[in-house]
Structure formats: C-alpha cells, structure tokens
Design a protein around this motif. Structure first.
Motif, PDB file in Angstrom:
ATOM      1  N   ILE A  17       0.848  -1.204   0.000  1.00  0.00           N
ATOM      2  CA  ILE A  17       0.000   0.000   0.000  1.00  0.00           C
ATOM      3  C   ILE A  17       0.882   1.252   0.000  1.00  0.00           C
ATOM      4  CG2 ILE A  17      -1.739   1.300   1.290  1.00  0.00           C
ATOM      5  CD1 ILE A  17      -2.754  -1.442   2.380  1.00  0.00           C
ATOM      6  N   ALA A  18       1.961   1.225   0.773  1.00  0.00           N
ATOM      7  CA  ALA A  18       2.878   2.377   0.843  1.00  0.00           C
ATOM      8  C   ALA A  18       3.536   2.646  -0.505  1.00  0.00           C
ATOM      9  CB  ALA A  18       3.946   2.127   1.911  1.00  0.00           C
ATOM     10  N   ALA A  19       3.831   1.596  -1.253  1.00  0.00           N
ATOM     11  CA  ALA A  19       4.462   1.761  -2.569  1.00  0.00           C
ATOM     12  C   ALA A  19       3.552   2.528  -3.525  1.00  0.00           C
ATOM     13  CB  ALA A  19       4.824   0.405  -3.155  1.00  0.00           C
ATOM     14  N   HIS A  20       2.246   2.508  -3.274  1.00  0.00           N
ATOM     15  CA  HIS A  20       1.278   3.208  -4.128  1.00  0.00           C
ATOM     16  C   HIS A  20       0.733   4.467  -3.462  1.00  0.00           C
ATOM     17  CE1 HIS A  20       1.334  -0.880  -5.784  1.00  0.00           C
ATOM     18  NE2 HIS A  20       1.067  -0.289  -6.926  1.00  0.00           N
ATOM     19  N   TYR A  21       1.341   4.879  -2.361  1.00  0.00           N
ATOM     20  CA  TYR A  21       0.841   6.025  -1.593  1.00  0.00           C
ATOM     21  C   TYR A  21       0.794   7.305  -2.419  1.00  0.00           C
ATOM     22  CZ  TYR A  21       0.326   9.542   2.027  1.00  0.00           C
ATOM     23  OH  TYR A  21      -0.118  10.606   2.765  1.00  0.00           O
ATOM     24  N   GLU A  22       1.845   7.574  -3.162  1.00  0.00           N
ATOM     25  CA  GLU A  22       1.943   8.819  -3.938  1.00  0.00           C
ATOM     26  C   GLU A  22       0.837   8.947  -4.983  1.00  0.00           C
ATOM     27  OE1 GLU A  22       3.970  11.452  -3.390  1.00  0.00           O
ATOM     28  OE2 GLU A  22       4.705  10.353  -1.643  1.00  0.00           O
TER      29      GLU A  22
END
Length: 145
Positions: A17-22
C-alpha cells in the motif's frame, strides 16, 4: 523474540500500500494478496484490524480499496505491531515476594530485551522499509548485469 506470521503479512501488505501512496489510488485486497502472496481472507482480517488501529482506511466503490491514513514516513513499525499484537505480554503477575529468584531474574531480562526491541521498532517507519527495499533491488539489478 519472534515476528509472527500475522505481523509479517501485515507489514508486507502495508509495504504494498505504501508503494502506491503517492498515486493516491486505493489498493484492493485481491491486488495486495496477489503481489505479496497472502491468503485473501486472512488479509481481509488483518486490514480490518489495521483499520481499527487507524493505520489504514478503506474506500468503497468499484475503484475502492485500502489506503494509508497518513504518510509512510509517519507510520512506525512499533505502532503496527502494537496494533496487531496488543500490549506486550507480561510474565506471571504473581507477587515478587513469592517468586523464585530465578523466575524474577528471567522476567527482568525478558523485559529488558523487549524494551530494546521496542526501541528498534520505534526507530523505523514504513518509508524506511520502502527505501531499503528499493536500495536492495538496485543492488540486485547491478549485481546481475
């Protein structure tokens, strides 16, 4: 101390999920489960727990899914583990006067070790892990060339 499967799966899901945060796009359970090889139903339970703990939020609809509630750099590993595992388990709660010296000493050392582990876990964020993953992937690419 040992990292439970539950915590490992949760951290893997949060890293995804963090990898797609931006992008601001929510990730669906099926996407996370496929990318990280986590059983769908188990992941659903983990994300529900993380949602109750205020680490992720869900978005409904056809393009719904899960998002972090705040930036990856503001979510520390200790918070994640505490959300999943609760307060640290204490050894016997007997009165110290009735404990054997050996038991008391073991409990003191365990508490010291737990405190040290907690300090390390409070030092790292999801962002730190994402950066370490990217660095290692870069090294792997350079190594294989």
């Amino acid at each position: 101390m040992e990292l439970s499967c539950k915590c490992e799966y949760a951290i893997l899901a949060l890293l995804e999920i963090a990898a797609h945060y931006e992008s601001g796009e929510p990730l669906q359970i099926r996407e996370i489960a496929t990318q990280q090889n986590i059983p769908d139903r188990y992941l659903e339970q983990l994300l529900a727990t993380l949602k109750r703990g205020g680490i992720v939020k869900s978005q409904r609809g056809s393009k719904g899914g899960y998002l972090l509630t705040r930036e990856p750099r503001k979510i520390i590993l200790f918070e994640i583990l505490e959300c999943l595992e609760g307060q640290e388990v204490r050894a016997c709660q007997e009165d110290l006067n009735f404990k054997k010296v050996e038991s008391s000493l073991i409990e003191e050392i365990w508490q010291e070790a737990s405190h040290a582990a907690n300090l390390v876990l409070q030092k790292y964020t999801l962002q730190d892990l994402c950066e370490k993953i990217n660095s290692r992937r870069q090294l792997d690419i350079i190594y294989y060339i």
